[in-house]
Design a protein around this motif. Structure first.
Motif, PDB file in Angstrom:
ATOM      1  N   THR A  39     -28.546  -7.121  27.918  1.00 18.00           N
ATOM      2  CA  THR A  39     -29.355  -7.745  26.863  1.00 18.00           C
ATOM      3  C   THR A  39     -30.816  -7.324  26.961  1.00 18.00           C
ATOM      4  O   THR A  39     -31.476  -7.091  25.942  1.00 18.00           O
ATOM      5  N   GLU A  68     -24.050 -14.092  21.226  1.00 19.02           N
ATOM      6  CA  GLU A  68     -24.045 -15.065  22.326  1.00 19.02           C
ATOM      7  C   GLU A  68     -25.303 -15.918  22.372  1.00 19.02           C
ATOM      8  O   GLU A  68     -25.516 -16.649  23.330  1.00 19.02           O
ATOM      9  N   THR A  70     -28.377 -15.001  22.805  1.00 21.96           N
ATOM     10  CA  THR A  70     -29.243 -14.644  23.929  1.00 21.96           C
ATOM     11  C   THR A  70     -30.456 -13.814  23.493  1.00 21.96           C
ATOM     12  O   THR A  70     -31.187 -13.303  24.336  1.00 21.96           O
ATOM     13  N   ASP A 127     -24.842  -7.302  20.412  1.00 25.99           N
ATOM     14  CA  ASP A 127     -24.835  -7.858  21.780  1.00 25.99           C
ATOM     15  C   ASP A 127     -24.241  -9.263  21.730  1.00 25.99           C
ATOM     16  O   ASP A 127     -24.872 -10.173  21.235  1.00 25.99           O
TER      17      ASP A 127
HETATM   18 MG    MG Z   1     -26.380 -10.400  27.760  1.00 27.12          MG
END
Ligand code: MG
Ligand code: GTP
Length: 238
Positions: A39, A68, A70, A127
């Motif tokens: 990430t 996700e 993030t 991602d």
């Molecule tokens: Mg990640």
């Protein structure tokens, strides 16, 4: 091959390994265990793509598909500042979308296409590419369907990359079992992932503290070898 462009990763040794940076008209798959820096690398690329060409960027914008939750705007701003970019501007140059399911994720790629047509976009990040697919299609009995959908998704991304001269970066968490997946990071215990589609793969590994090791896999034209970088306040550096 058609003419490709490159986006500097901001890590000189990694750029050298990559022949200058990550490529347009390709899908770069970043694999590694939790906390390996996937990430962080995505964030950094979303900033680097905005730099002028003489500084390793493409003077362009990014699309960031986050599955996700993030994505961290403050982190983008921090990395932008470190590269001498205006932090608010840098954030504004990223088209952000949260994907809530695998179907939604695939629809967002369609939306991405219309954005790419209207704006100077040179990077699309997904991602993680795999998280929704894993949770929606658990177990062996669903593996075939999962794989089929995932392959279509990655094929869509690759088509988009090629048609519009854009770099696509996808991430894929794998378990830390180097002895199991050495030589084939995409077949760890617990289920294999992208059989086809990704043009080449970067495998990130944790070393001590903030040091990470990265190696290129499955590329017919990149050299063997690995390099290391550090994750710092300023972002990823040599
Ligand atoms: Mg990640
Ligand atoms: P998963 O998504 O869980 O699979 O992990 P990942 O591979 O995406 O890991 P990620 O990129 O989130 O890397 C996390 C690492 O980056 C951790 O070791 C953090 O310490 C480091 N990190 C994240 N944000 C910062 C930050 O703002 N400053 C510094 N110095 N390090 C950071």
């Amino acid at each position: 091959r058609k003419k490709i462009r490159r986006i500097s990763t901001g890590v000189r040794s990694l750029d050298e390994l990559l022949g200058g940076g990550i490529e347009t008209r390709a899908v770069t798959e970043v694999v590694g265990e939790f906390g390996s820096g996937k990430t962080q690398l995505c964030h950094q690329l979303a900033v680097m793509v905005q730099l002028p060409e003489e500084r390793g960027g493409l003077g362009a914008k990014a699309i960031y598909i986050d599955t996700e939750n993030t994505f961290r705007p403050e982190r983008i701003m921090q990395m932008a500042r470190a590269r001498g970019l205006d932090p608010d501007q840098a954030l504004n140059n990223i088209f952000y979308a949260r994907a809530y399911s695998s179907d939604h994720q695939m629809i967002l790629v369609e939306h991405a296409k219309s954005i790419v047509k209207q704006h100077n976009v040179a990077l699309i990040v997904v991602d993680s590419v795999i998280a929704h697919f894993r949770s929606e299609f658990p177990g062996r009995e669903n593996l075939a369907e999962r794989q089929q959908k995932l392959n279509k998704h990655v094929a869509d991304l690759l088509r988009l990359a090629d048609a519009y001269d854009v770099a696509v970066v996808i991430t894929n968490q794998v378990m830390a079992q180097p002895d199991v997946f050495f030589g084939n990071p995409l077949r760890p215990a617990g289920g294999n992932i992208l059989a086809h589609g990704a043009t080449y793969r970067l495998w990130l590994r944790k070393s001590k503290e903030n040091i990470r090791i990265v190696k290129i896999f499955d590329s017919p034209y990149h050299p063997e070898g690995e390099v290391s970088f550090r994750i710092t306040e300023e972002g990823l550096i040599d």
